[in-house]
Design a protein around this motif. Structure first.
Motif, mmCIF file in Angstrom:
data_model
loop_
_atom_site.group_PDB
_atom_site.id
_atom_site.type_symbol
_atom_site.label_atom_id
_atom_site.label_comp_id
_atom_site.label_asym_id
_atom_site.label_seq_id
_atom_site.Cartn_x
_atom_site.Cartn_y
_atom_site.Cartn_z
ATOM 1 N N LEU A 29 0.551 -1.082 0.250
ATOM 2 C CA LEU A 29 -0.524 0.719 0.078
ATOM 3 C C LEU A 29 1.123 1.376 -0.433
ATOM 4 C CD1 LEU A 29 -2.283 -0.862 3.010
ATOM 5 C CD2 LEU A 29 -3.288 -1.087 0.350
ATOM 6 N N PRO A 30 -0.171 2.452 -0.213
ATOM 7 C CA PRO A 30 1.069 3.288 -0.414
ATOM 8 C C PRO A 30 1.454 4.498 0.522
ATOM 9 C CG PRO A 30 -0.114 4.138 -2.679
ATOM 10 C CD PRO A 30 -0.697 2.514 -2.198
ATOM 11 N N THR A 31 2.397 4.751 0.847
ATOM 12 C CA THR A 31 2.836 5.406 1.970
ATOM 13 C C THR A 31 1.238 6.335 2.704
ATOM 14 O OG1 THR A 31 5.025 5.379 1.825
ATOM 15 C CG2 THR A 31 4.443 6.489 3.505
ATOM 16 N N LEU A 32 0.908 7.192 2.582
ATOM 17 C CA LEU A 32 -0.061 7.671 2.489
ATOM 18 C C LEU A 32 -1.443 6.767 2.938
ATOM 19 C CD1 LEU A 32 -0.334 10.796 -0.456
ATOM 20 C CD2 LEU A 32 0.406 10.881 2.673
ATOM 21 N N GLU A 33 -1.986 5.606 2.082
ATOM 22 C CA GLU A 33 -2.816 5.209 2.294
ATOM 23 C C GLU A 33 -2.895 4.072 3.737
ATOM 24 O OE1 GLU A 33 -3.408 2.208 -0.649
ATOM 25 O OE2 GLU A 33 -4.794 4.084 -2.230
ATOM 26 N N ILE A 34 -1.404 3.915 3.861
ATOM 27 C CA ILE A 34 -0.915 2.619 5.075
ATOM 28 C C ILE A 34 -1.066 4.153 6.532
ATOM 29 C CG2 ILE A 34 0.782 2.480 6.339
ATOM 30 C CD1 ILE A 34 1.589 1.172 4.145
ATOM 31 N N ALA A 35 -0.666 5.354 6.141
ATOM 32 C CA ALA A 35 -0.679 7.099 7.272
ATOM 33 C C ALA A 35 -2.643 6.621 7.658
ATOM 34 C CB ALA A 35 -0.220 7.680 7.169
ATOM 35 N N ARG A 36 -3.140 7.091 6.631
ATOM 36 C CA ARG A 36 -4.820 7.127 6.563
ATOM 37 C C ARG A 36 -5.643 5.458 7.428
ATOM 38 N NH1 ARG A 36 -8.235 10.683 8.976
ATOM 39 N NH2 ARG A 36 -10.664 9.642 7.899
ATOM 40 N N LEU A 37 -4.882 5.123 6.978
ATOM 41 C CA LEU A 37 -5.432 3.164 7.645
ATOM 42 C C LEU A 37 -4.908 3.683 9.446
ATOM 43 C CD1 LEU A 37 -6.947 0.961 7.089
ATOM 44 C CD2 LEU A 37 -5.525 -0.009 6.249
ATOM 45 N N ASN A 38 -3.886 3.722 9.724
ATOM 46 C CA ASN A 38 -3.511 3.355 11.001
ATOM 47 C C ASN A 38 -4.281 4.599 11.757
ATOM 48 O OD1 ASN A 38 -1.263 1.629 10.856
ATOM 49 N ND2 ASN A 38 0.678 3.073 10.333
ATOM 50 N N GLU A 39 -4.532 5.390 11.339
ATOM 51 C CA GLU A 39 -4.933 7.136 11.696
ATOM 52 C C GLU A 39 -6.345 6.486 12.126
ATOM 53 O OE1 GLU A 39 -6.356 11.573 11.505
ATOM 54 O OE2 GLU A 39 -5.411 10.373 9.504
ATOM 55 N N LEU A 40 -7.177 5.873 11.162
ATOM 56 C CA LEU A 40 -8.520 5.398 11.218
ATOM 57 C C LEU A 40 -9.159 4.132 12.500
ATOM 58 C CD1 LEU A 40 -9.698 5.067 7.705
ATOM 59 C CD2 LEU A 40 -10.729 6.865 9.631
ATOM 60 N N VAL A 41 -7.898 2.867 12.314
ATOM 61 C CA VAL A 41 -7.055 2.264 13.559
ATOM 62 C C VAL A 41 -7.540 2.995 14.643
ATOM 63 C CG1 VAL A 41 -6.057 0.255 14.456
ATOM 64 C CG2 VAL A 41 -6.591 0.439 12.009
ATOM 65 N N ASP A 42 -6.520 3.546 15.346
ATOM 66 C CA ASP A 42 -5.822 4.562 16.185
ATOM 67 C C ASP A 42 -7.514 5.192 16.526
ATOM 68 O OD1 ASP A 42 -3.555 4.016 16.301
ATOM 69 O OD2 ASP A 42 -2.974 5.651 15.470
ATOM 70 N N ALA A 68 -10.271 2.978 17.974
ATOM 71 C CA ALA A 68 -9.889 2.154 19.540
ATOM 72 C C ALA A 68 -10.085 3.688 20.419
ATOM 73 C CB ALA A 68 -8.141 1.999 18.751
ATOM 74 N N ALA A 69 -10.244 4.464 19.944
ATOM 75 C CA ALA A 69 -10.156 5.320 20.986
ATOM 76 C C ALA A 69 -11.709 6.078 21.155
ATOM 77 C CB ALA A 69 -9.400 6.786 20.299
ATOM 78 N N LEU A 70 -12.521 5.357 20.554
ATOM 79 C CA LEU A 70 -13.573 5.830 20.214
ATOM 80 C C LEU A 70 -14.199 4.318 21.450
ATOM 81 C CD1 LEU A 70 -16.613 7.143 19.192
ATOM 82 C CD2 LEU A 70 -16.216 5.041 17.083
ATOM 83 N N SER A 71 -13.388 3.172 21.082
ATOM 84 C CA SER A 71 -13.586 2.196 21.972
ATOM 85 C C SER A 71 -13.569 2.197 23.370
ATOM 86 C CB SER A 71 -13.074 0.793 21.547
ATOM 87 O OG SER A 71 -13.603 -0.558 21.176
ATOM 88 N N LYS A 72 -12.989 2.286 23.770
ATOM 89 C CA LYS A 72 -12.815 2.865 24.505
ATOM 90 C C LYS A 72 -13.142 4.435 25.823
ATOM 91 C CE LYS A 72 -7.367 2.267 24.603
ATOM 92 N NZ LYS A 72 -6.357 2.718 24.900
#
Length: 135
Positions: free
Chosen positions: A80-93, A96-100
């Motif tokens: 995956l291109p770097t920008l897509e990976i960064a955005r995906l990681n941001e969404l995962v974070d 996780a914050a919403l779950s907490k």
């Protein structure tokens, strides 16, 4: 006159000496088989443009790499291109914050209702009579 010819020779690149891009595969001509491909004139021009832009020695090399890349994509073997990976990681974070936050909200609401129910029953420690001692 000879010096002018020498400078012309050194200014012109030698055919087939361009470096391949980092993702390009290098294979010997022994393990390759010939294949005939028909492209529209527009697609051929685009292939020539990108082959030249990416530094391939010929359009055939570019097409061979394009076929190999398409096969890797079909096999789901691609980066995956770097920008897509960064955005995906941001969404995962964020998830996780919403779950907490949701778990904390659930805990606060449950504790609040337990306190209200306890107050209506009269089971709260704050309603106990004092005996005058500081415990």
């Amino acid at each position: 006159m000879a010096a002018a010819q020498e400078s012309e020779k050194t200014a012109q690149p030698v055919r087939g000496t361009k470096k391949k891009p980092p993702g390009a595969t290098r294979s010997s001509s022994n393990d390759r088989q010939g294949m005939f491909v028909r492209l529209s004139s527009v697609d051929k021009q685009r292939a020539e443009y990108w082959a030249d832009k990416r530094g391939f020695s010929s359009v055939n090399e570019y097409v061979a790499e394009a076929v190999a890349e398409k096969i890797r994509r079909e096999n789901l073997d691609y980066d995956l291109p770097t920008l897509e990976i960064a955005r995906l990681n941001e969404l995962v974070d964020q998830v996780a914050a919403l779950s907490k936050n949701s778990a904390n909200l659930e805990r606060v609401v449950t504790t609040g209702f337990d306190s209200l129910i306890g107050l209506t029953r009269g089971d709260n420690y704050l309603l106990d009579e004092e005996d005058g001692e500081l415990a």
